[in-house]
Design an enzyme around this catalytic site. Structure first.
Site, short mmCIF file in Angstrom:
data_model
loop_
_atom_site.label_atom_id
_atom_site.label_comp_id
_atom_site.label_asym_id
_atom_site.label_seq_id
_atom_site.Cartn_x
_atom_site.Cartn_y
_atom_site.Cartn_z
N GLN A 1 -5.21 -44.81 59.49
CA GLN A 1 -5.23 -45.70 60.43
C GLN A 1 -4.18 -47.06 60.07
O GLN A 1 -4.21 -47.46 59.07
CB GLN A 1 -6.59 -46.43 61.04
CG GLN A 1 -6.50 -47.06 61.92
CD GLN A 1 -7.78 -47.90 62.42
OE1 GLN A 1 -8.05 -49.02 61.89
NE2 GLN A 1 -8.70 -47.37 63.11
N ASP B 1 -13.96 -45.41 62.72
CA ASP B 1 -13.31 -46.42 63.19
C ASP B 1 -13.99 -47.84 62.89
O ASP B 1 -13.75 -48.98 63.17
CB ASP B 1 -12.98 -46.43 64.58
CG ASP B 1 -11.89 -47.65 64.91
OD1 ASP B 1 -11.16 -47.87 64.32
OD2 ASP B 1 -12.00 -47.94 66.28
N SER C 1 -7.82 -51.89 65.95
CA SER C 1 -7.12 -50.62 65.32
C SER C 1 -5.81 -50.29 66.56
O SER C 1 -5.95 -50.41 67.67
CB SER C 1 -8.01 -49.44 65.70
OG SER C 1 -9.48 -49.60 65.37
#
Ligand SMILES: CCCCCCCCCCCCCCCC(=O)SCCNC(=O)CCNC(=O)[C@H](O)C(C)(C)COP(=O)(O)OP(=O)(O)OC[C@H]1O[C@@H](n2cnc3c(N)ncnc32)[C@H](O)[C@@H]1OP(=O)(O)O
Length: 292
Positions: free
Chosen positions: A260, A190, A210
């Protein structure tokens, strides 16, 4: 600044209930990769190590408060013979929910795509920047070594590819525990991904975060050894950007895949108490183009 072993050191405070301590941060909200890694460790602690995570799918529901503890509630959705599935909710209020599937491994076919041809990490200088965002790494990421593949690190060139590649590894030896390495990879996955969507666009201030995160663990790896993180953003629209990543070890083995969707909406000024309209709840955003 807390290292990964401290971040993953969870207290078992009840049956299938784990607490992570505050992790001081210079950001207003908790880093998503940290929450996901801690939730994955919580799930892994309800299983014996003959099962290892092969995928996780999560949503970031609300900003976490980094200076407060977080509880991770594990539900045992299914215990099969080969596969075991857990759902974890990370709670201050509910800030993250994730489903994790574990597998014992079976015999089957084998194939993979080739690793992109890039310079070796030893031939690239270390960088303290977050590519695409024109800002230095926060202190909590300084335990990680990052080397951007030359040519990918310029950013903010309209029309340039929404693609970046970085060699990354945890900068200190980690224990020989596959669960720790899976959590480490979850954390790092991430760290830079949304930046791939930022690269082709001007340095306008945006709210970035995110929103969801999917991860597949494909082959064994160590997160304290170099991994090439190859990232692309196929689409940005309506204030959201889709990103995908692939991680290879130095032997060219594809060890993980990531997908993502991130929030990437134009930041609008928010009214302050005296009404001058300058404040924003967003974390620091680049005010000027990345000078590189
Ligand atoms: C720690 C990481 C930081 C990352 C900053 C990126 C910086 C560079 C990093 C590089 C790369 C790193 C990458 C890390 C990536 C993660 O780690 S991000 C951390 C993990 N993810 C999260 O924390 C997201 C958690 N989820 C959420 O926060 C919520 O689900 C969402 C996305 C805000 C949506 O919730 P919602 O209730 O529908 O929110 P919404 O009503 O749209 O807006 C919330 C507030 O923003 C305001 N707002 C709405 N639109 C706008 C706008 N365009 N402009 C300004 N304000 C707006 C609203 O008025 C509202 O204000 P309040 O009423 O709360 O005062």
């Amino acid at each position: 600044m807390a290292g990964l072993p401290e971040v993953l050191d969870l207290d078992e405070i009840g049956p299938d209930l784990f607490r992570s301590g505050p992790v001081p941060s210079e950001w207003a909200r908790t880093f998503g990769g940290q929450i996901a890694a801690q939730s994955l460790m919580s799930a892994a602690r309800t299983l014996d190590r003959s099962y290892s995570a092969h995928s996780l799918h999560g949503y970031f529901l609300r900003p976490g408060r980094p200076h407060e503890p977080t509880d991770h509630l594990v539900e045992r959705l299914r215990d099969g013979g080969s596969f075991r599935t857990r759902r974890v909710t990370a709670v201050q209020e509910a800030i993250f929910t994730v489903t994790v599937s574990f597998h014992r491994g079976d015999e089957g076919f084998s194939h993979q795509v080739d690793m992109p041809a890039v310079p070796a990490p030893d031939d690239i200088p270390e960088s303290d920047r977050i590519n695409g965002w024109g800002m230095p790494r926060p202190a909590e990421w300084r335990h990680w070594e990052m080397r951007w593949v030359t040519g990918d690190e310029t950013g903010h060139v309209p029309g340039s590819p929404a693609r970046q590649r970085v060699w990354i590894r945890y900068g200190h030896p980690l224990p020989d525990d596959g669960a720790v390495h899976a959590c480490a990879l979850t954390y790092l996955s991430d760290m830079a991904l949304l930046g791939s969507a930022r690269l082709p666009h001007p340095p306008t201030a945006v709210q970035g975060a995110s929103l969801d995160h999917s991860l597949w663990f494909l082959r064994p790896f160590r997160a304290d050894e170099w991994l090439l993180y190859d990232q692309v953003s196929p689409s940005a629209e309506h204030g959201r950007a889709l990103t995908r990543g692939r991680l290879f070890d130095t032997g060219g083995r594809l060890v993980s895949a990531v997908a993502q969707e991130g929030l990437m909406r134009f930041d609008r000024p928010r009214p302050t108490e005296d009404g001058d309209g300058e404040a924003s709840l967003s974390p620091p955003a680049p005010a000027v183009p990345d000078p590189r």
